[in-house]
Design an enzyme around this catalytic site. Structure first.
Site, PDB file in Angstrom:
ATOM      1  N   ASN A 175      -1.702  -3.726   2.390  1.00  0.00           N
ATOM      2  CA  ASN A 175      -0.743  -3.262   1.260  1.00  0.00           C
ATOM      3  C   ASN A 175       0.467  -4.287   1.022  1.00  0.00           C
ATOM      4  O   ASN A 175       1.774  -3.693   1.205  1.00  0.00           O
ATOM      5  CB  ASN A 175      -0.569  -1.773   1.868  1.00  0.00           C
ATOM      6  CG  ASN A 175      -0.405  -1.425   3.029  1.00  0.00           C
ATOM      7  OD1 ASN A 175      -0.291  -2.759   4.257  1.00  0.00           O
ATOM      8  ND2 ASN A 175       0.954  -0.244   3.055  1.00  0.00           N
ATOM      9  N   ASP A 233       0.004   1.645  13.563  1.00  0.00           N
ATOM     10  CA  ASP A 233       0.238   1.888  12.406  1.00  0.00           C
ATOM     11  C   ASP A 233       1.743   1.469  12.614  1.00  0.00           C
ATOM     12  O   ASP A 233       2.125   2.429  11.808  1.00  0.00           O
ATOM     13  CB  ASP A 233      -0.349   2.868  12.047  1.00  0.00           C
ATOM     14  CG  ASP A 233      -0.171   2.904  10.462  1.00  0.00           C
ATOM     15  OD1 ASP A 233       0.129   2.565   9.595  1.00  0.00           O
ATOM     16  OD2 ASP A 233      -0.783   4.539   9.853  1.00  0.00           O
TER      17      ASP A 233
HETATM   18  O1  DOR Z   1       2.311   6.433   7.202  1.00  0.00           O
HETATM   19  C1  DOR Z   1       2.023   5.446   6.442  1.00  0.00           C
HETATM   20  N1  DOR Z   1       2.719   4.320   6.449  1.00  0.00           N
HETATM   21  N2  DOR Z   1       0.969   5.989   6.183  1.00  0.00           N
HETATM   22  C2  DOR Z   1       0.287   4.515   6.223  1.00  0.00           C
HETATM   23  O2  DOR Z   1      -1.279   4.577   5.785  1.00  0.00           O
HETATM   24  C3  DOR Z   1       0.748   3.447   5.188  1.00  0.00           C
HETATM   25  C4  DOR Z   1       1.536   3.051   5.779  1.00  0.00           C
HETATM   26  C5  DOR Z   1       2.870   1.950   5.032  1.00  0.00           C
HETATM   27  O3  DOR Z   1       2.426   1.191   4.627  1.00  0.00           O
HETATM   28  O4  DOR Z   1       3.853   1.861   5.164  1.00  0.00           O
HETATM   29 ZN    ZN Z   2      -1.807   2.121   8.640  1.00  0.00          ZN
END
Ligand code: DOR
Ligand code: ZN
Length: 435
Positions: free
Chosen positions: A93, A304
């Site tokens: 992303n 994450d």
């Molecule tokens: O908390 C999150 N941040 N969850 C996600 O799935 C994406 C991520 C982000 O890209 O900031």
């Molecule tokens: Zn993620």
């Protein structure tokens, strides 16, 4: 350079070694024992420390390309080193989204030029992660993608998911899904429950996650694919995953340190440092995650790591983006909360943070300290207590809820591909060329 690491307590979940041993590093590979001739080896005394296979984080956001003000290849991989990680997966992303060969190639090239650990790009499942048109998986794979995900969004198109699971079955590629039904989550910013009510914030029902988990497992099962559920956070999802595993569906999942350690009860006011997706859930959910970690229903731990600038996170729950950083604090937090408290063994923690992620995503010669494997090695002092202080972070961002927490488990040395890359708070190489 050749190294001999002596007197350390070696923990290798693959070979089941758990004793004081020496290891040596020659031509980028690791070997057990003492070399026949010690000449030319730099000897490092590791007494009182543990020696483990370099940690592997299967879920990070490096924000490069496109959001380099939050993090970039250099800062993110330095943060990884400081946390004891020698390999990481970066999610697609970015801007542009990593749905094309050029962007995957950019990430691979940039990691070779300015990265400090092994970087494995995750390609997008669909173009712009919009869930409408599949990315060209073979093309992305040939440029270095190790898996595919529309992380940040749930790829909810069932027709495409059947085709993705078919591809997974044909090629053996494990697919990563961020399971969250946006039609249930709506504009929620926090778990729906007593805390969302108290703080008067729109809640995300836990069904947003578990209904998506249920559907994806069904499609995985029908097509015989390999599916990995990212950041599992609810008790019901765990039950669904457990049942699927009992039916031998090839389903695996990860949990984050923050979902294991925090619940929505830790959110006392409108402080968006606690805003994360999936949201921090109830203590009942959190306890189910811990049980699943112990029983093996949860396969791996991933951070994450989701960096955001201060001015973005300062805006309260309604306006701030979702996400917390995690690379620099994961091991010590998990060691302190779960190993020191005798909830899981150190061997199990290392298994879930290194050996198993390497196995799930077929990372050759990684995740173990076996003769001839890559010399990706982390040396940790588990006796030293220190205070988490974002002032010393290598990440560009400081959005952690663990600021000021006292923890054990300080990373002392990190070797990547046989190079000594980190020692006691210092990055030792200008760049690493390791993939
Ligand atoms: O908390 C999150 N941040 N969850 C996600 O799935 C994406 C991520 C982000 O890209 O900031
Ligand atoms: Zn993620």
């Amino acid at each position: 350079m050749k190294f001999l690491l002596q007197n350390g307590h070696l923990i290798d979940p693959l070979t089941k070694l758990n004793s004081v041993e020496s290891v040596y590093i020659d031509s980028g590979k690791v070997y057990l024992g003492i070399p026949q001739k010690k000449d030319g080896f730099k000897v490092i005394d590791c007494s009182g420390k543990i020696i483990v296979p370099g940690l592997i984080d299967a879920h990070c956001h490096l924000r490069d390309p496109g959001f380099e003000y939050k993090e970039d290849m250099s800062s993110g991989t330095q943060a990884a080193l400081a946390g004891g990680f020698t390999s990481l997966f970066c999610m697609p992303n970015t801007i542009p989204v990593a749905d094309n060969a050029d962007t995957i190639e950019y990430i691979v090239d940039k990691s070779r030029q300015t990265g400090f650990v092994n970087v494995y790009p995750v390609g997008a499942l669909t173009i712009s992660s919009k869930g409408e048109k599949l990315a060209d998986f073979d093309e992305l794979k040939s440029h270095g993608a190790v898996s595919f995900s529309d992380d940040g969004h749930w790829m909810d198109n069932s027709d495409l998911m059947m085709r993705i699971m078919d591809y997974s079955a044909q090629t053996g590629t494990r697919i990563i899904q961020h399971c969250e039904d946006a039609k249930i989550a709506k504009n929620g910013v926090i778990n729906q429950g007593e805390v969302s009510v108290k703080l008067k914030l729109p809640g995300i029902p836990s069904a947003a996650e578990y209904t998506a988990v249920f559907k994806d497992i069904s499609l995985c099962e029908i097509m015989n694919g390999k599916l990995h559920i990212a950041h599992v956070s609810t008790k019901r999802s765990i039950e669904i995953i457990k049942q699927a595993k009992e039916r031998s569906v090839d389903i695996t999942c990860e949990v984050t340190p923050h979902h294991l350690i925090l619940s929505h009860n830790d959110i006392k006011d409108d402080n968006a440092v606690y805003k994360v997706n999936p949201p921090l859930q109830s203590d009942e959910d959190r306890n189910a995650l811990i049980e699943a970690l112990k029983s093996g229903v949860i396969d791996i731990i991933a951070t994450d790591h989701a960096p955001h600038a201060d001015y973005e996170k300062d805006k309260g729950f309604l306006q701030s983006p979702f996400g917390m950083i995690g690379l620099e604090t994961a091991f010590s937090l998990l060691y302190t909360h779960f190993v020191k408290q005798n909830i899981i063994s150190l061997n199990d923690l290392v298994y879930k943070m290194s050996t198993k992620p390497a196995e799930l995503f077929c990372l050759k010669n990684k995740g173990a300290l076996k003769d001839g494997y890559d010399a990706d090695i982390t040396v940790i002092d588990c006796n030293e207590e220190y205070t988490i202080d974002p002032e010393y972070f290598f990440s560009k961002s400081i959005n952690t809820p663990f600021n000021g927490k006292k923890v054990f488990g300080k990373v002392v040395y990190v070797f990547v591909g046989g190079n000594l890359s980190y020692h006691n708070g210092e990055i030792l190489t200008d760049k690493a060329s390791i993939i």
